[in-house]
Write a protein that holds these residues in place. Structure first.
Motif: not given
Length: 523
Positions: A131-147
């Motif tokens: 993934a590109t980092p901004q895509t993952v960061l957007n998903d993390l901040e939206a609560g779509r998944y976590d690490l």
């Protein structure tokens, strides 16, 4: 004039042959596909035990190190591979598909083009996510998944993990192992310490091309400098602009600004920083400071104009002046510049028929010679300015040499950028040999899957050691490559070359220092 030496550059030419070696064996690896290189296995073993930054020259397989560490991490959870651009993300994805037995549904490719709901579903089933980092960061901040279930996060081009870049916030949420990769960490100790802090790095594995365990794999790069001399109208125009610039800089010095250097040694960075300081002080002696700000604006534009004349030629310089004139109401500094008789005369000289920068003729001859000696050559010409890119492509095509333009996505006025799809199509045409020359902006320096080429030409030196290394890294991967740097004598070209040379020496010492940190805690 200082003598430049090939050994001043990190890339080295070597004739040493790589030994015959076996293959890495692992239940998830395809049989006899991944050559066992001792330094890659050693670095990977170290990275399994601690959060690690890997510094490896281009072409020595940072991607393979990441893959080896990922194979171990998959027994404990998911693997997330991050890279700054979509093409570089896809390169990692293709590497895993080539070497591993992972099924297609066990891998997921995330970019902003994949709808969020599909990313959330794919995250649940995939074992490795690219993934590109901004895509993952957007998903993390939206609560779509976590690490929480991620055993390893790979940060490619890890030197970007500073400031507000998405890598920094993602690393804060990591619970598993962290692996950073870079070929060019730069020479700023404080900046790399920030990277180490932000990625929670406790171990560094760094190699230079001459190190014992990697030098046999370095095919090397032959670097040479091709000098040209300004003359005629171009040289006269440059002298007029230089006279204007130095006069205004001396006036600023008499007002108490930029007095720490001789006028001829003042850089563009000095002038830009002066503007910020003056604007920050506006409020007291306003008339005095407004006069200084007018001079600062005039000198900055004069510096830009002179640099274009010296390093690019008449066309880009005239285009710059035309953009100034066409912007509507001019500032006092811009009026001071454009109304000066010396500047007016310089622009008249540049408009004379047939005024071309001597670099252009030198470039055409270099390309002709390369294609004569090896007709199937692939050549990349790196050019700083888009106006020059257009002229270079036009000139090469007029000589019967097929050339492709390659620039970033942003559009500037009437000059259109290129979408990712258009960029991909151009690279495919270049890889297939439909055109032998790619004329590219800085967008081709990092994060694109461009084939190794036979010749890289710098139309001008760049003062950044990171950018210079990334440009040179486009050649010399499979066989000995060649880099030619075009330099206009007695101009900003020489200043930038010496600056890059000094910074690269500093970076090599810095990489040595990083190597000494291996295994130390509390970096």
């Amino acid at each position: 004039m200082r003598q430049l030496r090939l050994e001043d550059f990190a890339a080295e030419v070597t004739e040493e042959e790589a030994p015959e070696e076996g293959y890495v064996e692992h239940p998830l690896l395809r049989e006899r596909t991944l050559q066992a290189r001792e330094y890659q296995l050693s670095i990977a073993e170290a990275a399994k035990r601690a959060n690690t930054l890997v510094v490896l020259p281009t072409g020595l397989g940072k991607t393979i190190v990441a893959l080896l560490v990922a194979l171990d991490a998959l027994s404990r959870g998911k693997v997330l591979v991050l890279a700054p651009t979509k093409p570089l993300v896809e390169q990692h994805y293709r590497s895993f598909r080539r070497f591993t037995k992972l099924r297609e549904e066990e891998m997921a490719l995330f970019t902003g083009e994949v709808p969020p709901e599909k990313r959330a579903t794919a995250w649940e089933r995939a074992r490795v996510i690219f993934a590109t980092p901004q895509t993952v960061l957007n998903d993390l901040e939206a609560g779509r998944y976590d690490l929480d279930r991620v055993a390893l996060v790979v940060f490619d081009e890890a030197h970007r993990a500073v400031g507000e870049y998405a890598y920094v916030k993602i690393a804060q949420q990591c619970r598993g192992r962290i692996l950073g990769l870079t070929a060019s960490p730069g020479g700023d100790r404080e900046k790399i310490r920030e990277v180490l802090r932000n990625l929670r790095i406790s171990r560094v594995e760094a190699r230079l091309p001459g190190d014992r365990d990697v030098r046999r794999y370095v095919k090397g790069i032959k670097i040479r400098w091709h000098r040209v001399r300004l003359s005629g109208e171009l040289g006269e125009a440059a002298e007029l602009l230089r006279d204007f610039l130095e006069e205004k800089l001396v006036k600023l010095q008499r007002m108490g600004f930029l007095s720490h250097k001789r006028a001829r040694h003042i850089s563009k960075k000095d002038i830009i920083e002066l503007g910020s300081r003056i604007r920050g002080r506006l409020g007291g002696r306003r008339g005095y400071l407004f006069s200084a700000l007018m001079l600062q604006s005039a000198t900055l534009h004069a510096f830009n104009l002179l640099e274009l004349v010296e390093t690019q030629g008449a066309g880009p310089a005239l285009a710059y002046a035309e953009r100034l004139r066409g912007k509507g109401e001019l500032s006092r500094g811009e009026r001071l510049l454009l109304s000066d008789p010396r500047v007016e005369r310089a622009l008249e000289l540049l408009q004379s028929a047939g005024v071309e920068h001597p670099k252009l003729e030198a470039l055409v001859e270099l390309v002709r010679r390369q294609l004569r000696e090896k007709p199937d050559s692939l050549i990349i010409v790196f050019v700083q300015y888009r106006d020059t890119i257009a002229r270079v492509v036009e000139r090469l095509r007029s000589e019967g040499i097929p050339a492709l333009r390659f620039v970033g996505q942003a559009s500037r006025g009437e000059e259109r950028g290129m979408s990712q799809r258009a960029q991909s199509e151009v690279l495919q045409r270049f890889s297939r040999g439909e055109a032998r020359v790619l004329v590219a902006s800085s967008v081709a320096e990092e994060g694109l899957d461009i084939p190794s080429v036979d010749l890289v030409v710098f139309y001008e030196p760049v003062p950044s050691e990171i950018r210079a290394i990334q440009r040179r890294g486009r050649t010399g991967r499979g066989v000995l490559g060649e880099v030619v740097i075009l330099i206009a004598e007695g101009t900003k070209d020489e200043a930038y070359l010496y600056a890059e040379l000094a910074r690269e020496r500093k970076m090599r010492r810095f990489v040595r220092w990083l190597s000494s940190l291996a295994g130390q805690k509390g970096l």
